[in-house]
Design a protein around this motif. Structure first.
Motif, PDB file in Angstrom:
ATOM      1  N   ARG A  21       0.819  -1.214   0.000  1.00 46.27           N
ATOM      2  CA  ARG A  21       0.000   0.000   0.000  1.00 46.27           C
ATOM      3  C   ARG A  21       0.853   1.265   0.000  1.00 46.27           C
ATOM      4  N   SER A  22       2.056   1.215   0.586  1.00 48.49           N
ATOM      5  CA  SER A  22       2.873   2.425   0.677  1.00 48.49           C
ATOM      6  C   SER A  22       3.746   2.655  -0.551  1.00 48.49           C
ATOM      7  N   ILE A  23       4.263   1.571  -1.154  1.00 49.01           N
ATOM      8  CA  ILE A  23       5.172   1.732  -2.293  1.00 49.01           C
ATOM      9  C   ILE A  23       4.467   1.445  -3.612  1.00 49.01           C
ATOM     10  N   VAL A  24       3.851   0.272  -3.743  1.00 47.87           N
ATOM     11  CA  VAL A  24       3.197  -0.085  -5.003  1.00 47.87           C
ATOM     12  C   VAL A  24       2.009   0.836  -5.278  1.00 47.87           C
ATOM     13  N   ASN A  25       1.214   1.125  -4.242  1.00 49.80           N
ATOM     14  CA  ASN A  25       0.026   1.961  -4.424  1.00 49.80           C
ATOM     15  C   ASN A  25       0.295   3.451  -4.286  1.00 49.80           C
ATOM     16  N   ALA A  26       1.227   3.839  -3.425  1.00 49.93           N
ATOM     17  CA  ALA A  26       1.406   5.266  -3.129  1.00 49.93           C
ATOM     18  C   ALA A  26       2.767   5.828  -3.539  1.00 49.93           C
ATOM     19  N   GLY A  27       3.650   5.004  -4.091  1.00 54.34           N
ATOM     20  CA  GLY A  27       4.910   5.511  -4.629  1.00 54.34           C
ATOM     21  C   GLY A  27       5.920   5.996  -3.605  1.00 54.34           C
ATOM     22  N   ARG A  28       5.812   5.570  -2.361  1.00 52.77           N
ATOM     23  CA  ARG A  28       6.749   6.019  -1.320  1.00 52.77           C
ATOM     24  C   ARG A  28       8.000   5.133  -1.343  1.00 52.77           C
ATOM     25  N   VAL A  29       8.806   5.288  -2.397  1.00 52.93           N
ATOM     26  CA  VAL A  29       9.938   4.388  -2.623  1.00 52.93           C
ATOM     27  C   VAL A  29      11.026   4.508  -1.560  1.00 52.93           C
ATOM     28  N   GLU A  30      11.072   5.626  -0.832  1.00 51.75           N
ATOM     29  CA  GLU A  30      12.093   5.762   0.202  1.00 51.75           C
ATOM     30  C   GLU A  30      11.931   4.723   1.307  1.00 51.75           C
ATOM     31  N   LEU A  47      10.824  -7.885 -14.607  1.00 46.87           N
ATOM     32  CA  LEU A  47      11.376  -6.878 -13.704  1.00 46.87           C
ATOM     33  C   LEU A  47      12.800  -7.228 -13.286  1.00 46.87           C
ATOM     34  N   PRO A  48      13.663  -6.240 -13.150  1.00 50.74           N
ATOM     35  CA  PRO A  48      15.048  -6.495 -12.728  1.00 50.74           C
ATOM     36  C   PRO A  48      15.127  -6.837 -11.252  1.00 50.74           C
ATOM     37  N   THR A  49      16.244  -7.410 -10.848  1.00 54.70           N
ATOM     38  CA  THR A  49      16.431  -7.824  -9.467  1.00 54.70           C
ATOM     39  C   THR A  49      17.177  -6.750  -8.680  1.00 54.70           C
ATOM     40  N   GLY A  50      17.072  -6.798  -7.351  1.00 49.19           N
ATOM     41  CA  GLY A  50      17.783  -5.850  -6.495  1.00 49.19           C
ATOM     42  C   GLY A  50      16.896  -4.731  -5.973  1.00 49.19           C
ATOM     43  N   ARG A  51      17.207  -4.247  -4.757  1.00 51.60           N
ATOM     44  CA  ARG A  51      16.426  -3.162  -4.150  1.00 51.60           C
ATOM     45  C   ARG A  51      16.548  -1.867  -4.932  1.00 51.60           C
ATOM     46  N   ALA A  52      17.735  -1.555  -5.423  1.00 50.55           N
ATOM     47  CA  ALA A  52      17.926  -0.312  -6.175  1.00 50.55           C
ATOM     48  C   ALA A  52      17.054  -0.305  -7.431  1.00 50.55           C
ATOM     49  N   ALA A  53      16.990  -1.458  -8.116  1.00 50.96           N
ATOM     50  CA  ALA A  53      16.147  -1.560  -9.310  1.00 50.96           C
ATOM     51  C   ALA A  53      14.671  -1.434  -8.944  1.00 50.96           C
ATOM     52  N   PHE A  54      14.285  -2.033  -7.825  1.00 48.29           N
ATOM     53  CA  PHE A  54      12.910  -1.930  -7.338  1.00 48.29           C
ATOM     54  C   PHE A  54      12.541  -0.463  -7.126  1.00 48.29           C
ATOM     55  N   LYS A  55      13.424   0.295  -6.522  1.00 48.11           N
ATOM     56  CA  LYS A  55      13.147   1.712  -6.264  1.00 48.11           C
ATOM     57  C   LYS A  55      13.042   2.498  -7.567  1.00 48.11           C
ATOM     58  N   ARG A  56      13.880   2.185  -8.536  1.00 44.70           N
ATOM     59  CA  ARG A  56      13.807   2.884  -9.820  1.00 44.70           C
ATOM     60  C   ARG A  56      12.460   2.642 -10.496  1.00 44.70           C
ATOM     61  N   ILE A  57      12.003   1.395 -10.464  1.00 49.44           N
ATOM     62  CA  ILE A  57      10.741   1.038 -11.125  1.00 49.44           C
ATOM     63  C   ILE A  57       9.568   1.772 -10.478  1.00 49.44           C
ATOM     64  N   PHE A  58       9.516   1.721  -9.159  1.00 51.25           N
ATOM     65  CA  PHE A  58       8.343   2.274  -8.475  1.00 51.25           C
ATOM     66  C   PHE A  58       8.431   3.780  -8.243  1.00 51.25           C
ATOM     67  N   SER A  59       9.546   4.369  -8.630  1.00 51.48           N
ATOM     68  CA  SER A  59       9.609   5.835  -8.592  1.00 51.48           C
ATOM     69  C   SER A  59       8.681   6.437  -9.639  1.00 51.48           C
ATOM     70  N   VAL A  61       5.602   5.558  -9.939  1.00 48.32           N
ATOM     71  CA  VAL A  61       4.267   5.618  -9.349  1.00 48.32           C
ATOM     72  C   VAL A  61       4.069   6.997  -8.711  1.00 48.32           C
ATOM     73  N   PRO A  62       3.031   7.726  -9.072  1.00 45.77           N
ATOM     74  CA  PRO A  62       2.803   9.052  -8.469  1.00 45.77           C
ATOM     75  C   PRO A  62       2.706   8.970  -6.949  1.00 45.77           C
ATOM     76  N   ARG A  63       3.425   9.862  -6.272  1.00 52.03           N
ATOM     77  CA  ARG A  63       3.362   9.884  -4.814  1.00 52.03           C
ATOM     78  C   ARG A  63       1.991  10.349  -4.361  1.00 52.03           C
ATOM     79  N   SER A  64       1.451   9.658  -3.380  1.00 49.65           N
ATOM     80  CA  SER A  64       0.132  10.010  -2.867  1.00 49.65           C
ATOM     81  C   SER A  64       0.053   9.617  -1.400  1.00 49.65           C
ATOM     82  N   THR A  65      -1.048   9.958  -0.773  1.00 53.23           N
ATOM     83  CA  THR A  65      -1.277   9.543   0.608  1.00 53.23           C
ATOM     84  C   THR A  65      -1.376   8.026   0.668  1.00 53.23           C
ATOM     85  N   ILE A  66      -0.724   7.437   1.642  1.00 50.54           N
ATOM     86  CA  ILE A  66      -0.748   5.984   1.780  1.00 50.54           C
ATOM     87  C   ILE A  66      -2.160   5.542   2.151  1.00 50.54           C
ATOM     88  N   PRO A  67      -2.784   4.685   1.337  1.00 51.26           N
ATOM     89  CA  PRO A  67      -4.157   4.252   1.623  1.00 51.26           C
ATOM     90  C   PRO A  67      -4.202   3.273   2.797  1.00 51.26           C
TER      91      PRO A  67
END
Length: 282
Positions: A21-30, A47-59, A61-67
């Protein structure tokens, strides 16, 4: 669905739920730095492997309030050991324009309170720009073939072990071998089928074109309460390189009632339709 008699399993479910809900849905990649292992292993075929790649992909996603809740809607969460399976309800449109529902599955392995590995039911083929595994691309789906699969049916809870065995045998004899004549032995009379290519009701079993998983390696069997999820791997021909293959993951979830299977879900889509869009299957 997040509750569990085991506090550790409840915490693992909460981690998966909060990440989605926080990253996939709300884009809070930090938040990935505290939720994912740095060496996060990705088995999605696109999809590529690794946390850094995960953050690049989900960056993207438009940042929004965490549902408060995840999207798509939650069907079930099943946790056992270090694995959590999350099942979501997707609404799709087939080639004729008719809407229908299927199930999108994600399985995570948790290590030291962080997500360490991910599999999901997206069966799309990789594009030409998807890197090979040795260069940071999707990592192969591996599992057990042959009699060693029995090891994955074990459980310290004897009731869970029985349910795992029932689901495994039903998958082998009914869904793979097509033994519809044995349906009365395995299924409740009001058996409910959620695979979009199947039919509800024990008497109708075997008339749908359920997908074949013969010879597939068994990746995991995750059971909690009356739900059992069997996870198998597949090998497919790479669309852009005749010398390469890629792997995907199939999920089958069963609800057990009075020693028989009462419901079944899978991540299948209707024939002639592309699998789930990447944007909804992260």
């Amino acid at each position: 669905m997040l509750k569990s008699a085991d506090a550790g399993l409840a915490a693992n479910k909460q981690l998966v739920f909060d990440m989605w809900r926080s990253i996939v849905n709300a884009g809070r990649v930090e938040l990935a730095d505290e939720m994912l292992q740095e060496g996060y292993i990705q088995h999605s075929p696109v999809l590529p492997t690794g946390r850094a790649a995960f953050k690049r992909i989900f960056s993207a996603v438009p940042r929004s309030t965490i549902p408060d809740l995840v999207s798509p809607p939650l069907v079930a969460m099943v946790a056992e050991g270090d694995r959590v399976v999350m099942a979501l309800r997707d609404t799709l449109t087939d080639p004729t324009g008719e809407q229908y529902t299927s199930t999108h599955f994600n399985m995570f392995r948790i290590e030291d309170g962080r997500l360490a590995e991910h599999w999901h039911s997206l069966a799309d083929s990789p594009g030409a720009d998807v890197l090979p595994p040795e260069q940071g691309g999707p990592q192969p789906v591996t599992g057990i073939v042959g009699t060693g699969q029995a090891d994955l049916l074990a459980s310290e809870d004897p009731e869970l072990a029985v349910r795992k065995r029932l689901a495994y045998v039903a998958l082998r004899d009914l869904f793979v071998a097509g033994g519809e004549g044995q349906a009365r032995d395995y299924l409740t009379k009001g058996y409910g089928e959620h695979d979009p290519n199947g039919f509800t009701g024990r008497e109708q079993f075997g008339q749908g074109s359920l997908q074949d998983v013969i010879g597939a390696p068994l990746v995991a069997v995750v059971a909690e309460g009356n739900l059992v999820v069997l996870v198998t791997g597949r090998v497919e021909q790479h669309p852009f390189d005749a010398m390469r293959t890629y792997t995907t993951t199939r999920f089958d979830m069963f609800r057990i009632e009075s020693g028989r299977i009462a419901e079944h879900w899978s991540g299948s889509v209707r024939p002639g339709q592309a699998p789930f869009a990447v944007g909804s299957a992260k």
